[in-house]
Every structure is written in structure tokens, then in C-alpha cells.
Design a protein around this motif. Structure first.
Motif, PDB file in Angstrom:
ATOM      1  N   HIS A 146      48.950  31.790  33.587  1.00  0.00           N
ATOM      2  CA  HIS A 146      47.501  32.013  33.508  1.00  0.00           C
ATOM      3  C   HIS A 146      46.860  31.490  34.796  1.00  0.00           C
ATOM      4  O   HIS A 146      46.985  30.300  35.112  1.00  0.00           O
ATOM      5  N   ILE A 147      46.201  32.378  35.535  1.00  0.00           N
ATOM      6  CA  ILE A 147      45.537  31.998  36.780  1.00  0.00           C
ATOM      7  C   ILE A 147      44.030  32.025  36.556  1.00  0.00           C
ATOM      8  O   ILE A 147      43.454  33.068  36.250  1.00  0.00           O
ATOM      9  N   SER A 148      43.404  30.869  36.705  1.00  0.00           N
ATOM     10  CA  SER A 148      41.984  30.747  36.369  1.00  0.00           C
ATOM     11  C   SER A 148      41.049  31.072  37.526  1.00  0.00           C
ATOM     12  O   SER A 148      39.943  31.577  37.318  1.00  0.00           O
ATOM     13  N   ARG A 149      41.447  30.766  38.759  1.00  0.00           N
ATOM     14  CA  ARG A 149      40.581  30.992  39.919  1.00  0.00           C
ATOM     15  C   ARG A 149      41.422  31.324  41.147  1.00  0.00           C
ATOM     16  O   ARG A 149      42.537  30.820  41.313  1.00  0.00           O
ATOM     17  N   ILE A 150      40.831  32.143  42.039  1.00  0.00           N
ATOM     18  CA  ILE A 150      41.385  32.386  43.370  1.00  0.00           C
ATOM     19  C   ILE A 150      40.246  32.217  44.366  1.00  0.00           C
ATOM     20  O   ILE A 150      39.164  32.778  44.197  1.00  0.00           O
ATOM     21  N   ARG A 151      40.471  31.435  45.408  1.00  0.00           N
ATOM     22  CA  ARG A 151      39.470  31.224  46.460  1.00  0.00           C
ATOM     23  C   ARG A 151      40.086  31.563  47.809  1.00  0.00           C
ATOM     24  O   ARG A 151      41.205  31.152  48.123  1.00  0.00           O
ATOM     25  N   ILE A 152      39.335  32.306  48.643  1.00  0.00           N
ATOM     26  CA  ILE A 152      39.812  32.772  49.941  1.00  0.00           C
ATOM     27  C   ILE A 152      38.953  32.155  51.037  1.00  0.00           C
ATOM     28  O   ILE A 152      37.721  32.082  50.911  1.00  0.00           O
ATOM     29  N   HIS A 153      39.586  31.724  52.110  1.00  0.00           N
ATOM     30  CA  HIS A 153      38.848  31.173  53.254  1.00  0.00           C
ATOM     31  C   HIS A 153      37.883  32.238  53.784  1.00  0.00           C
ATOM     32  O   HIS A 153      38.253  33.411  53.934  1.00  0.00           O
ATOM     33  N   PRO A 154      36.647  31.876  54.088  1.00  0.00           N
ATOM     34  CA  PRO A 154      35.648  32.889  54.466  1.00  0.00           C
ATOM     35  C   PRO A 154      35.931  33.628  55.761  1.00  0.00           C
ATOM     36  O   PRO A 154      35.451  34.753  55.945  1.00  0.00           O
ATOM     37  N   SER A 155      36.701  33.039  56.674  1.00  0.00           N
ATOM     38  CA  SER A 155      36.950  33.705  57.960  1.00  0.00           C
ATOM     39  C   SER A 155      38.418  34.036  58.200  1.00  0.00           C
ATOM     40  O   SER A 155      38.755  34.621  59.232  1.00  0.00           O
ATOM     41  N   ASN A 156      39.295  33.691  57.256  1.00  0.00           N
ATOM     42  CA  ASN A 156      40.722  33.962  57.408  1.00  0.00           C
ATOM     43  C   ASN A 156      41.278  34.388  56.062  1.00  0.00           C
ATOM     44  O   ASN A 156      41.533  33.562  55.186  1.00  0.00           O
ATOM     45  N   ALA A 157      41.491  35.684  55.898  1.00  0.00           N
ATOM     46  CA  ALA A 157      41.928  36.221  54.604  1.00  0.00           C
ATOM     47  C   ALA A 157      43.357  35.844  54.246  1.00  0.00           C
ATOM     48  O   ALA A 157      43.794  36.088  53.114  1.00  0.00           O
ATOM     49  N   ASP A 158      44.104  35.249  55.184  1.00  0.00           N
ATOM     50  CA  ASP A 158      45.471  34.816  54.887  1.00  0.00           C
ATOM     51  C   ASP A 158      45.522  33.427  54.263  1.00  0.00           C
ATOM     52  O   ASP A 158      46.567  33.017  53.761  1.00  0.00           O
ATOM     53  N   VAL A 159      44.414  32.701  54.308  1.00  0.00           N
ATOM     54  CA  VAL A 159      44.351  31.374  53.699  1.00  0.00           C
ATOM     55  C   VAL A 159      43.723  31.517  52.319  1.00  0.00           C
ATOM     56  O   VAL A 159      42.549  31.856  52.183  1.00  0.00           O
ATOM     57  N   VAL A 160      44.524  31.273  51.299  1.00  0.00           N
ATOM     58  CA  VAL A 160      44.077  31.535  49.934  1.00  0.00           C
ATOM     59  C   VAL A 160      44.570  30.418  49.012  1.00  0.00           C
ATOM     60  O   VAL A 160      45.652  29.851  49.216  1.00  0.00           O
ATOM     61  N   TYR A 161      43.746  30.107  48.021  1.00  0.00           N
ATOM     62  CA  TYR A 161      44.060  29.057  47.053  1.00  0.00           C
ATOM     63  C   TYR A 161      44.080  29.662  45.650  1.00  0.00           C
ATOM     64  O   TYR A 161      43.238  30.495  45.314  1.00  0.00           O
ATOM     65  N   VAL A 162      45.020  29.205  44.833  1.00  0.00           N
ATOM     66  CA  VAL A 162      45.159  29.690  43.456  1.00  0.00           C
ATOM     67  C   VAL A 162      45.164  28.496  42.511  1.00  0.00           C
ATOM     68  O   VAL A 162      45.886  27.518  42.740  1.00  0.00           O
ATOM     69  N   ALA A 163      44.362  28.582  41.462  1.00  0.00           N
ATOM     70  CA  ALA A 163      44.368  27.582  40.401  1.00  0.00           C
ATOM     71  C   ALA A 163      45.174  28.132  39.233  1.00  0.00           C
ATOM     72  O   ALA A 163      44.791  29.128  38.613  1.00  0.00           O
ATOM     73  N   SER A 164      46.287  27.474  38.941  1.00  0.00           N
ATOM     74  CA  SER A 164      47.192  27.927  37.895  1.00  0.00           C
ATOM     75  C   SER A 164      47.097  27.021  36.667  1.00  0.00           C
ATOM     76  O   SER A 164      47.128  25.789  36.794  1.00  0.00           O
ATOM     77  N   MET A 165      47.028  27.641  35.493  1.00  0.00           N
ATOM     78  CA  MET A 165      46.999  26.894  34.249  1.00  0.00           C
ATOM     79  C   MET A 165      48.395  26.626  33.706  1.00  0.00           C
ATOM     80  O   MET A 165      48.588  25.714  32.903  1.00  0.00           O
ATOM     81  N   GLY A 166      49.364  27.425  34.099  1.00  0.00           N
ATOM     82  CA  GLY A 166      50.709  27.247  33.611  1.00  0.00           C
ATOM     83  C   GLY A 166      50.895  27.813  32.212  1.00  0.00           C
ATOM     84  O   GLY A 166      50.051  28.539  31.678  1.00  0.00           O
TER      85      GLY A 166
END
Length: 310
Positions: A146-166
Motif C-alpha cells: 500500500h503506497i500512501s503518498r508520492i512526492r517529486i522534486h519540483p525541478s528534477n523529475a528523477d528525484v522521487v519519494y514514496v511513502a509505503s504502508m507495507g
């Protein structure tokens, strides 16, 4: 533990009505500006409940929606018509959709809804599109469930964060906050509390992408009940793009009882102003004006907290 209701638009409402401009004067809105607004149903009329939605900057009629049972949908006319863009690649339960601010052709999707009712459905990791949803590629984290959130760096689309619930039904280690600097080709787990603690919320400071806040939640679901709350629940902050994190749950003004689910939002015009909504016996909505050092409770209405998993 008692529950509260946390609608997805609440954080946006706080930002719009409670922000503080540079002059440190509260904005006052005339009721006439919004008293005539009415909600309308924009569909689509199949696919199940909507767990996540995402707009695109400077394109007011373009939206993406992730559903509980029907995959990812897209509208280019403000919701008058919709079409499914995940069929043939993946589908089912969707937890998060995010579009890159620097390149709207880049979309990241996380499977597995985060609104964990008794009939909750899991997923199989993350997907990425480079052509606005025409084609998709699997980019890993298959056991995130279960993935609750995804956040992407505003100026670099290759930098991305994922919040996983497991896995909601049993302990597992593919949960917490994950970071990629190569567009999802590889992932590093940058925040992990325990094998029973889900990452339920993740926000990036609109004024400084190095600063992130994460809500962590001790949670277990089974067929007849949900156990919410525990030592792993809390609010975390990073000042270096997610490389290191500080647990700020013990800051002055925050609840001292056991925490359950945690939501967080940052003002788009004042990075020092943050809100968090916390499931706890002495929980509610809290506001910080010093970037999380101290807090004050602004609302403890049960209507905001009665169904915490939303």
C-alpha cells in the motif's frame, strides 16, 4: 482508540484559510466570495471510490485519479469525460498518483489504496509513465503493498519519494519512506521505524524541497478489526532531502498519549507554518508557526477525527 475523519481536502483548506503572508497579518475572506460555491459530481461512474487525485500546474482541466478498484483515470476537460489509462499495464487498487512539476509527461503511480477499510485491496509497487499515461513501466517496490503518498522534486523529475504502508495484515520490512534519484531505477529506504509502522503521509515544503515531513502510523488490519496506534506512530522531519530524519513527536504542544494515524500539511506561502492532525485521546488539529519546534491545538472536534483511516 477512537477514530477521526481526515478528508483529503482538509490540508488544502487549512493552507487556503490559515496561511500567513510575509507581513504577518492574517488573511480575512469575505463570505460572499465562497458562499455560493456548490459541489458537483464529475465521475467517472465506475472504478470504485477515489483514494487519490492529482492536478497539473497551469493546466486547469487536466486531472488524474486513482481508484480503489479501477486503476488510474484521466480527464482533460475538467471532469466532463474520463478514460482509464492503466488498463493493459496494471490496475485495481491505487494509493497515490503524482505528476512532475518540471515535466507534466512524467507520472508516478503507487498501487494499494491507503484508505484501509475492512475491504481494503493491496497492490504491487510503483509504475512510471514518460508520455502522460500512454505507456507505463514497473519501477519496483513490489512488497510495499500500500503506497500512501508520492512526492517529486519540483525541478528534477528523477528525484522521487514514496511513502509505503507495507503489508497491513502482518509485519514486513518494505515500508517507510523510500527515495530514488534515478527516476525509480533504484530505491533507498531513508526512513524506517519498524516492521509494523506504516508511512501514511509525506509532504515536501513548497518553499524548500530539501525539507520533508512524514507521518508514521502503527497499524494492523484483519478481517474483523483494525488495531490503530502504538510506539511507532509519530511525526518526522528531514532538512536534507530525506537523507536523515528527526522525530519531532515530542515537541511542546503535541499529544502525550498514544498516537494513531498522523496527517501533515505545510503552508505554501509560509514554510514556518505547519498543520498536523493526530489520532489520539488528546488529539486533534495542531499548528506550528516555527517549523515544528512548538505547537498549539487549534481544533479537537470529533467530526474531524471520527473515521481515522480516511
Amino acid at each position: 482508540m477512537k477514530k477521526f475523519f481526515y478528508p483529503c481536502w482538509l490540508a488544502l483548506l487549512f493552507c487556503l484559510l490559515g496561511t500567513q503572508p510575509v507581513a504577518s497579518q492574517e488573511i480575512q475572506f469575505e463570505e460572499a466570495l465562497y458562499s455560493g460555491l456548490e459541489w458537483r459530481l464529475v465521475g467517472p461512474f465506475r472504478g470504485g471510490r477515489a483514494g487519490t487525485v492529482c492536478g497539473v500546474a497551469h493546466r486547469p482541466n487536466l486531472y488524474y485519479m486513482g481508484t480503489a478498484g479501477g486503476g488510474v483515470w484521466k480527464t482533460i476537460d475538467g471532469g466532463n469525460t474520463w478514460y482509464c489509462i492503466s488498463d493493459g499495464f496494471f490496475g485495481g487498487s491505487i494509493g497515490a498518483v503524482a505528476v512532475a512539476q518540471s515535466d507534466p509527461n512524467v507520472i508516478y503511480v503507487g498501487e494499494g489504496e491507503q484508505t484501509i477499510r475492512g475491504d481494503v485491496s493491496s497492490g504491487r509497487g510503483c509504475w512510471k509513465s514518460l508520455d502522460a499515461g500512454k505507456t507505463w513501466t514497473s519501477i519496483g517496490l513490489p512488497d510495499s503493498e500500500h503506497i500512501s503518498r508520492i512526492r517529486i522534486h519540483p525541478s528534477n523529475a528523477d528525484v522521487v519519494y514514496v511513502a509505503s504502508m507495507g503489508n497491513l495484515w502482518k509485519p514486513n520490512e518494505e515500508r517507510g519512506i523510500f527515495k530514488s534519484t534515478d527516476g525509480g531505477a533504484s530505491w533507498t529506504k531513508v526512513l524506517y521505524v519498524s516492521d509494523t509502522t506504516a508511512a501514511i503521509d509525506l509532504v515536501m515544503d513548497p518553499g524548500n524541497p530539501r525539507i520533508l515531513y512524514a507521518g508514521m502510523w502503527d497499524i494492523k488490519r484483519n478481517g474483523y478489526r483494525m488495531d490503530s496506534g502504538g510506539a511507532g506512530s509519530g511525526l518526522w522531519k528531514s532538512k536534507d532531502g530525506g537523507e536523515t530524519w528527526e522525530n519531532i513527536s515530542q515537541a511542546a504542544g503535541l499529544p502525550r498519549s498514544v498516537w494513531g494515524i498522523v496527517g501533515v500539511a505545510v503552508s505554501p506561502v509560509n514554510s514556518s507554518r505547519i498543520w498536523t492532525i493526530i489520532e489520539a485521546e488528546d488529539g486533534g488539529v495542531f499548528r506550528s508557526d516555527d517549523a515544528g519546534l512548538t505547537w498549539q491545538k487549534t481544533n479537537e472536534d470529533r467530526a474531524l477525527r471520527q473515521r481515522a483511516w480516511y
